[in-house]
Write an enzyme that holds these catalytic residues in place. Structure first.
Site, PDB file in Angstrom:
ATOM      1  N   TRP A 127     135.858   7.679  72.547  1.00  0.00           N
ATOM      2  CA  TRP A 127     136.227   7.178  73.868  1.00  0.00           C
ATOM      3  C   TRP A 127     136.284   5.644  73.765  1.00  0.00           C
ATOM      4  CZ3 TRP A 127     132.411   5.618  78.038  1.00  0.00           C
ATOM      5  CH2 TRP A 127     133.066   5.388  79.261  1.00  0.00           C
ATOM      6  N   ASP A 208     126.565  12.125  74.403  1.00  0.00           N
ATOM      7  CA  ASP A 208     127.420  11.884  75.563  1.00  0.00           C
ATOM      8  C   ASP A 208     128.041  13.224  75.960  1.00  0.00           C
ATOM      9  OD1 ASP A 208     129.088  10.965  77.507  1.00  0.00           O
ATOM     10  OD2 ASP A 208     130.084   9.441  76.290  1.00  0.00           O
ATOM     11  N   LYS A 243     134.351  15.296  85.647  1.00  0.00           N
ATOM     12  CA  LYS A 243     135.371  16.322  85.407  1.00  0.00           C
ATOM     13  C   LYS A 243     134.906  17.690  85.887  1.00  0.00           C
ATOM     14  CE  LYS A 243     136.044  12.815  82.705  1.00  0.00           C
ATOM     15  NZ  LYS A 243     136.950  11.737  82.571  1.00  0.00           N
TER      16      LYS A 243
HETATM   17  C1  LMR Z   1     139.241   9.132  79.842  1.00  0.00           C
HETATM   18  O1  LMR Z   1     138.816   9.052  78.674  1.00  0.00           O
HETATM   19  O2  LMR Z   1     140.452   9.139  80.109  1.00  0.00           O
HETATM   20  C2  LMR Z   1     138.273   9.249  80.975  1.00  0.00           C
HETATM   21  O3  LMR Z   1     136.987   9.447  80.502  1.00  0.00           O
HETATM   22  C3  LMR Z   1     138.393   8.142  81.941  1.00  0.00           C
HETATM   23  C4  LMR Z   1     137.796   6.863  81.456  1.00  0.00           C
HETATM   24  O4  LMR Z   1     136.887   6.345  82.120  1.00  0.00           O
HETATM   25  O5  LMR Z   1     138.217   6.345  80.408  1.00  0.00           O
END
Ligand code: LMR
Length: 391
Positions: A127, A208, A243
């Site tokens: 992420w 996470d 989510k």
């Molecule tokens: C994503 O990865 O698109 C989501 O978790 C939204 C974000 O906060 O990045």
């Protein structure tokens, strides 16, 4: 004061929201930011959330402060979903409500850094906010390959090597399920192996968990991470309800911390509260209160569970539909059918991603990450045609 500051680019993911909104192409497809979409492309409020909000509206008699820990009944209500019904951790395990999963990761990293932690093993791609949060809290991300995007395979050896080369007390950040951005998760055996290396090397797991329920089910999605938590004397887990309750903008999350002893857990809890206070003072209430109401009412909970089951089934249908196309150029769509959750990362160059956007109105992250929930039976043919044309 600010004369020397240079412009920063907008967040790569979040800017897709606006770019997509402003595109007038009637065939546009939004595969960008990670929100669940139904077959009509909408992200409606859950029925169970509407009902719980209605009840809250009727019974909530005060909006006075709750304190830096937020809604402790919310934190307690989520606990069995994450750690199991009788987790056996007692008062060694504590939790606080946070502003979203992001707040939980931030609070975890700050608290770990203030306790002297220096390095966080981080599989890439991850992420995009993980690295910046780790660095903003003064720690060093130590990168290893999570997966090979060309072959769409997990690089488990890279994780094992990174853990074996790590020092005692190093942190290892693990995605609990539905890996963001690859959808490539560990098998049950691999979780077991991770657990034993974490224990042998004295590593600190930071998990996470932002997509519980969207992979294989609530229990199934937590089985692996529970092995790691059981193997280590101390760990932290950052949770998001964005989510799986569809509460994105309400910012609902929690940070759980497991300590060696009850006394240490109480001390650590005081640090979590103090760090929360210095950051946001108190988390926003409404979303967490809504989750608490859902989880404490049998009917609401059953309805919510069914809604998540439907989401999971739709995601898996879209994955199977895409997988039928097998290979398009260098993009292995068959692999999408084996992956979990909202995301997969396609083997596309940045130029190809831009061509998908510019020529076809298809919005995805520059990394080639797609949000599978943006697909439906009607737009998949357009998506695959576009892929063929740029492959
Ligand atoms: C994503 O990865 O698109 C989501 O978790 C939204 C974000 O906060 O990045």
């Amino acid at each position: 004061m600010f004369e020397d500051l240079k412009d920063l680019p907008p967040d790569g993911l979040l800017q897709l929201i606006k770019l997509y909104r402003d595109d007038s192409n009637p065939q546009k497809i939004d595969l960008g930011v990670g929100v669940y979409r139904d077959a009509d492309g909408g992200t409606p409020v859950f029925r169970a959330v509407k009902k719980a909000e209605h009840r809250l509206h009727e019974v909530q008699d005060s909006k006075s402060y709750l304190g830096p820990e937020g809604d402790h009944e919310f934190v307690a209500a989520l606990r069995p979903y994450i750690f199991g019904k009788n987790d056996g951790y007692g008062a060694r395990l504590n939790g606080v409500q946070t502003p979203g999963g992001t707040g939980a990761v931030r609070l975890a990293c700050e608290t770990l850094a203030s306790a002297g932690a220096k390095r966080v093993l981080l599989g890439t791609p991850s992420w995009p906010n993980h690295g910046p949060i780790i660095q903003a809290t003064g720690m060093e991300p130590v990168l290893f390959d999570h997966a090979d995007i060309k072959t769409q395979t997990l690089d488990f050896g890279a994780l094992i090597d990174a853990m074996k080369a790590a020092d005692k007390g190093d942190i290892v950040l693990l995605h609990g399920c539905c890996h963001n951005p690859t959808g490539i998760d560990y098998s049950a055996d691999q979780w077991g192996e991770i657990a034993s290396i974490v224990a042998d090397r004295g590593l600190f797991p930071l998990i996470d968990l932002a997509y519980q329920g969207l992979g294989h089910g609530f229990e199934e999605d937590a089985e692996g991470l529970r092995k790691v938590i059981a193997a280590a004397p101390e760990s932290m887990l950052a949770y998001s309800c964005d989510k799986n309750f569809g509460l994105y903008r309400e910012r609902v999350g929690a940070l759980y911390a497991l300590s060696n002893t009850e006394a240490q857990a109480a001390t650590l809890y005081s640090h979590l509260l103090s760090n929360a206070r210095a950051n946001w003072s108190m988390p926003p209430d409404h979303g967490a209160a809504t989750v608490r109401v859902i989880l404490s009412d049998d009917d609401f909970r059953a309805e919510w569970d069914a809604e998540v089951r439907d989401m999971r089934a739709r995601l898996n249908r879209m994955r199977s539909a895409l997988a039928e196309y097998q290979n398009v150029g260098d993009v292995d769509l068959a692999a999408v059918g084996r992956q979990n959750g909202l995301f997969s990362t396609l083997n596309l160059s940045k130029d190809q991603v831009m061509a998908m956007r510019g020529s076809h109105g298809i919005y995805m992250a520059a990394s080639g990450r797609i949000n599978v929930a943006g697909l439906n039976e009607r737009n998949i043919p357009h998506f695959v045609e576009a892929l063929r044309s740029i492959a």
